[in-house]
Design a protein around this motif. Structure first.
Motif, PDB file in Angstrom:
ATOM      1  N   ILE A  35       0.840  -1.197   0.000  1.00 40.81           N
ATOM      2  CA  ILE A  35       0.000   0.000   0.000  1.00 40.81           C
ATOM      3  C   ILE A  35       0.879   1.252   0.000  1.00 40.81           C
ATOM      4  N   ALA A  36       1.904   1.263   0.838  1.00 40.30           N
ATOM      5  CA  ALA A  36       2.787   2.427   0.913  1.00 40.30           C
ATOM      6  C   ALA A  36       3.481   2.690  -0.426  1.00 40.30           C
ATOM      7  N   MET A  37       3.968   1.631  -1.087  1.00 37.95           N
ATOM      8  CA  MET A  37       4.623   1.807  -2.385  1.00 37.95           C
ATOM      9  C   MET A  37       3.655   2.359  -3.423  1.00 37.95           C
ATOM     10  N   ALA A  38       2.451   1.783  -3.478  1.00 39.17           N
ATOM     11  CA  ALA A  38       1.471   2.231  -4.464  1.00 39.17           C
ATOM     12  C   ALA A  38       1.074   3.681  -4.217  1.00 39.17           C
ATOM     13  N   ALA A  39       0.836   4.023  -2.958  1.00 32.34           N
ATOM     14  CA  ALA A  39       0.452   5.390  -2.622  1.00 32.34           C
ATOM     15  C   ALA A  39       1.572   6.371  -2.966  1.00 32.34           C
ATOM     16  N   ALA A  40       2.808   6.008  -2.649  1.00 30.87           N
ATOM     17  CA  ALA A  40       3.934   6.893  -2.934  1.00 30.87           C
ATOM     18  C   ALA A  40       4.111   7.101  -4.435  1.00 30.87           C
ATOM     19  N   LEU A  98       6.754   6.217   4.413  1.00 30.00           N
ATOM     20  CA  LEU A  98       6.772   7.483   3.683  1.00 30.00           C
ATOM     21  C   LEU A  98       7.784   8.453   4.294  1.00 30.00           C
ATOM     22  N   ARG A  99       7.870   8.446   5.621  1.00 31.86           N
ATOM     23  CA  ARG A  99       8.749   9.390   6.317  1.00 31.86           C
ATOM     24  C   ARG A  99      10.207   8.955   6.296  1.00 31.86           C
ATOM     25  N   ASP A 100      10.432   7.668   6.575  1.00 37.22           N
ATOM     26  CA  ASP A 100      11.804   7.185   6.779  1.00 37.22           C
ATOM     27  C   ASP A 100      12.341   6.343   5.623  1.00 37.22           C
ATOM     28  N   GLY A 101      11.450   5.854   4.763  1.00 39.15           N
ATOM     29  CA  GLY A 101      11.894   5.024   3.656  1.00 39.15           C
ATOM     30  C   GLY A 101      12.060   3.555   4.000  1.00 39.15           C
ATOM     31  N   PHE A 136      13.195   3.880  -2.993  1.00 38.54           N
ATOM     32  CA  PHE A 136      13.036   5.068  -3.834  1.00 38.54           C
ATOM     33  C   PHE A 136      12.561   6.212  -2.945  1.00 38.54           C
ATOM     34  N   PRO A 137      12.895   7.457  -3.300  1.00 44.97           N
ATOM     35  CA  PRO A 137      12.476   8.589  -2.474  1.00 44.97           C
ATOM     36  C   PRO A 137      10.992   8.901  -2.687  1.00 44.97           C
ATOM     37  N   THR A 138      10.315   9.268  -1.627  1.00 43.96           N
ATOM     38  CA  THR A 138       8.912   9.647  -1.744  1.00 43.96           C
ATOM     39  C   THR A 138       8.801  11.101  -2.176  1.00 43.96           C
ATOM     40  N   PHE A 139       7.657  11.453  -2.756  1.00 44.36           N
ATOM     41  CA  PHE A 139       7.422  12.836  -3.172  1.00 44.36           C
ATOM     42  C   PHE A 139       7.209  13.721  -1.947  1.00 44.36           C
ATOM     43  N   ARG A 140       6.473  13.183  -0.962  1.00 45.69           N
ATOM     44  CA  ARG A 140       6.230  13.884   0.311  1.00 45.69           C
ATOM     45  C   ARG A 140       6.510  12.913   1.456  1.00 45.69           C
ATOM     46  N   PRO A 141       7.065  13.392   2.535  1.00 49.66           N
ATOM     47  CA  PRO A 141       7.282  12.508   3.682  1.00 49.66           C
ATOM     48  C   PRO A 141       5.987  12.198   4.425  1.00 49.66           C
TER      49      PRO A 141
END
Length: 330
Positions: free
Chosen positions: A74-79, A127-130, A149-154
């Protein structure tokens, strides 16, 4: 301009037709567009296409189940959608239903509240820490997971689906918004109070928590067959929404619908859906009555009505566009 969203749940529409509808919604000034999970296409794929075809409208899941995808997935898809949309994404999460999770996906449905809590926590950490390491939650344990991979927003807004007091209060406590459905103005008022209780428990101002609801709506001039079909499905299949309908004053009628549905007589179940239930839990098509209902919702504490076009058949896409035009923000 009063904010209004629009939500899609398949209904016979192809994924490209949903993208076309979201483009139209953006042109007409809608606040946000939401894509359901369950049937009708992969929500994250569709929202990625929507993100690439639009520039302003917010995009969200309504909702993504915490059972059928793992928390890291879910986190990967959302990011990813957040990248493609330039930070316009809202992650709507929920527990879904035992009657969907187990027979449709072959997964065990247990402990929905701990699983929702853990999923929200894991997604936020990723999202915050990767990465997360040695995570031991009440429902989920993860040795290690790295996004790579880096997120667009933390941080991104997370909204939770909720119906009854316990989950409503948890949503007020840990989320930026709450997604209701099959909601009367009376239920909206009660729900808003529970959300405020949860927010206060977390030391958060209730005004910072969005209270949204999906509201079924038909095309102007259409008969109520589509509405009856959807209402019968929810009353027949889902105990949670059957209880909500009963508490809205339709206990005996909804029990008859459930009985017919269980016996396999879908046509009878649809015919037994009371007109009063449809009228109270959907958005009127008459412009004056629609304005009054939206005012009722907002007075009850709702901050974002989300119209949910009830469409089906080969002309579903065209009908959805008709509904979007007819209900555009004033």
């Amino acid at each position: 301009m009063d904010r209004i969203g629009v939500a899609f749940a398949g209904g016979g529409m192809t994924p490209p037709e949903i993208v076309d509808c979201v483009q139209l919604a953006e042109e007409l000034g809608y606040d946000s567009a939401w894509v359901a999970e369950g049937h009708g296409g992969d929500q994250f794929s569709i929202l990625t296409a929507c993100a690439l075809a639009t520039s302003r409208i917010r995009l969200g899941t309504s909702i993504s189940s915490v059972y059928v995808r793992s928390a890291p997935t879910i986190a990967m898809a959302a990011a990813c959608v957040d990248h493609f949309s330039g930070g316009r994404f809202i992650l709507g999460l929920g527990s879904s239903h035992k009657v969907q999770v187990e027979p449709e996906h072959g997964l065990e449905f247990s402990g929905p509240i701990p699983r929702v809590r853990d999923t929200v926590d894991i997604v936020r950490r990723l999202l915050r820490d990767g990465a997360v390491t040695n995570y031991q939650g009440e429902a989920i344990s993860i040795g290690t997971f790295d996004l790579h991979f880096p997120t667009f927003r933390p941080e991104m807004p997370i909204y939770l689906a909720a119906v009854f007091p316990k989950m409503l209060e948890i949503a007020g406590e840990i989320s930026q918004g709450v997604l209701l459905t099959w909601c009367t103005p009376e239920h909206a008022r009660t729900a808003s109070k529970h959300i405020a209780t949860g927010a206060a428990r977390a030391g958060v101002s209730p005004e910072t928590v969005e209270v949204a609801t999906l509201v079924s709506v038909a095309a102007p001039g259409a008969d109520d067959g589509g509405m009856r079909r959807v209402a019968a499905t929810y009353a027949g299949r889902f105990p949670r929404y059957r209880r909500l309908m009963a508490e809205a004053g339709f206990a005996d009628e909804v029990e008859e619908v459930r009985r017919a549905w269980r016996e396999g007589d879908v046509s009878l179940a649809e015919s037994l859906v009371p007109e009063g239930l449809i009228n109270r839990m959907s958005l009127p098509t008459d412009p004056g009555a629609k304005r009054e209902r939206l005012a009722e919702y907002r007075e009850a504490g709702l901050t974002l009505p989300i119209i949910a076009p009830r469409v089906s058949g080969p002309n579903a896409g065209a009908t959805a566009k008709q509904i979007i035009r007819a209900n555009a923000p004033a």
